[in-house]
Scaffold this motif. Structure first.
Motif, PDB file in Angstrom:
ATOM      1  N   ILE A  90       0.828  -1.205   0.000  1.00 35.09           N
ATOM      2  CA  ILE A  90       0.000   0.000   0.000  1.00 35.09           C
ATOM      3  C   ILE A  90       0.864   1.258   0.000  1.00 35.09           C
ATOM      4  CG2 ILE A  90      -1.585   1.365   1.422  1.00 35.09           C
ATOM      5  CD1 ILE A  90      -3.108  -1.175   2.039  1.00 35.09           C
ATOM      6  N   LYS A  94       0.153   4.180  -2.585  1.00 40.51           N
ATOM      7  CA  LYS A  94      -0.103   5.562  -2.172  1.00 40.51           C
ATOM      8  C   LYS A  94       0.833   6.527  -2.906  1.00 40.51           C
ATOM      9  CE  LYS A  94      -3.353   5.020   0.991  1.00 40.51           C
ATOM     10  NZ  LYS A  94      -4.717   5.597   0.805  1.00 40.51           N
ATOM     11  N   ASP A 125      -7.681  -4.924  -0.120  1.00 37.94           N
ATOM     12  CA  ASP A 125      -7.033  -3.801   0.558  1.00 37.94           C
ATOM     13  C   ASP A 125      -6.202  -2.975  -0.419  1.00 37.94           C
ATOM     14  OD1 ASP A 125      -8.110  -4.358   3.043  1.00 37.94           O
ATOM     15  OD2 ASP A 125      -6.384  -5.534   3.727  1.00 37.94           O
ATOM     16  N   ALA A 129      -6.930   1.000  -2.050  1.00 36.55           N
ATOM     17  CA  ALA A 129      -5.980   2.009  -1.572  1.00 36.55           C
ATOM     18  C   ALA A 129      -5.842   3.189  -2.520  1.00 36.55           C
ATOM     19  CB  ALA A 129      -4.617   1.371  -1.332  1.00 36.55           C
TER      20      ALA A 129
END
Length: 296
Positions: A90, A94, A125, A129
């Motif tokens: 993640i 990001k 997940d 993100a």
């Protein structure tokens, strides 16, 4: 969500390193420009071909930024953000969430033998993100995880999961996924079997050998789209002749970097340890392949 730009031939980029392990960003950017001029549709950045698991997260971020700069919006970019853990992956997602790329991707979480529920949770997940289209990566030979048709059906409940990189030789499973999900973008992953993937309805292909034989895979894709599989088999045979030399002694990345350097007149560097470097014998084989490529 229109994902047509995600279809086509994507080169899985290699990362060039110098003798001290530093990334040769100028060489990487020149290679990106070269491949765009050869007609590839896009780039798969920071994949296993790019030795991403031998790189720090910061290095992977800088590689993506360099590719984006060189690409300048001309071809599509998919950034592989996979890592062994959810938070590690993640972090990479990001970073690129607001960058001008067209998709993100990840191998399954590996090594620990995660359960199906943990695998599905991992992908959900990651897909949640960012708002980038997400491509699942099925590569059981190295990850030890098989993305079955049932798992893919479960993952497709997430609207952000739009694609699958299928680097597997279970073409029955590929056919089942394709037949049950016509809107899913599927990429053939094994370069030596690309004709099989195209025959079963893959929307494109992602491959490491396209770093040096992009015109051949583009020709193969075009012949398959015209249903000329007699001619396509001849091209696949030619592709596999090159692959046989490029994967010699398990030194695919080292040999391919050597070939890029010679074909493009740049220093595309070497592989990172613990990979071993190309030998003089392997250079001679690569030189013969290079001569053959430049004659065609």
């Amino acid at each position: 969500m229109n994902n047509k730009k995600l279809e086509g031939i994507f080169t899985a980029l290699l990362t060039p390193f110098d003798e001290n392990g530093n990334i040769l960003f100028d060489s990487l950017q020149r290679h990106v420009d070269f491949l765009i001029n050869q007609g590839v549709d896009g780039f798969y950045v920071n994949g296993s071909t790019g030795e991403s698991f031998l790189m720090t997260p910061e290095e992977r971020k800088k590689v993506l930024e360099a590719v984006i700069e060189a690409n300048n919006g001309r071809a599509a970019i998919i950034n592989h953000c996979g890592n062994i853990g959810t938070d590690l992956s993640i972090d990479l997602i990001k970073h690129c969430a607001n960058l001008p790329i067209d998709g993100v991707s990840s191998v399954p979480p590996f090594y620990y033998g995660f359960s199906k529920d943990e695998l599905v949770a991992y992908y959900n997940d990651l897909a949640n993100a960012s708002d980038k289209p997400f491509i699942v990566y099925n590569m059981p030979k190295f990850s030890g995880v098989i993305i079955t048709p049932a798992i893919m059906k479960e993952l497709r409940k997430n609207k952000n999961i739009v694609g699958l990189k299928f680097t597997h030789n279970d073409f029955y499973a590929l056919q089942q996924i394709r037949a049950s999900d016509p809107d899913l973008i599927i990429y053939n992953g094994f370069d030596e079997m690309a004709i099989c993937g195209f025959s079963l309805g893959c929307n494109g292909a992602i491959g490491s050998t396209y770093n040096v034989i992009a015109p051949l895979i583009i020709k193969l894709r075009n012949l398959c789209s015209e249903n000329d599989y007699v001619s396509a088999r001849k091209v696949q045979t030619k592709i596999n002749e090159y692959i046989n030399g490029m994967v010699m002694n398990g030194k695919h990345f080292a040999i391919t970097k050597y070939m890029i350097s010679k074909l493009e007149g740049i220093n595309y560097g070497i592989v990172r340890r613990p990979f071993s470097q190309i030998s003089d014998v392997e250079k001679k084989v690569a030189d013969n392949m290079i001569a053959s490529l430049t004659e065609n």
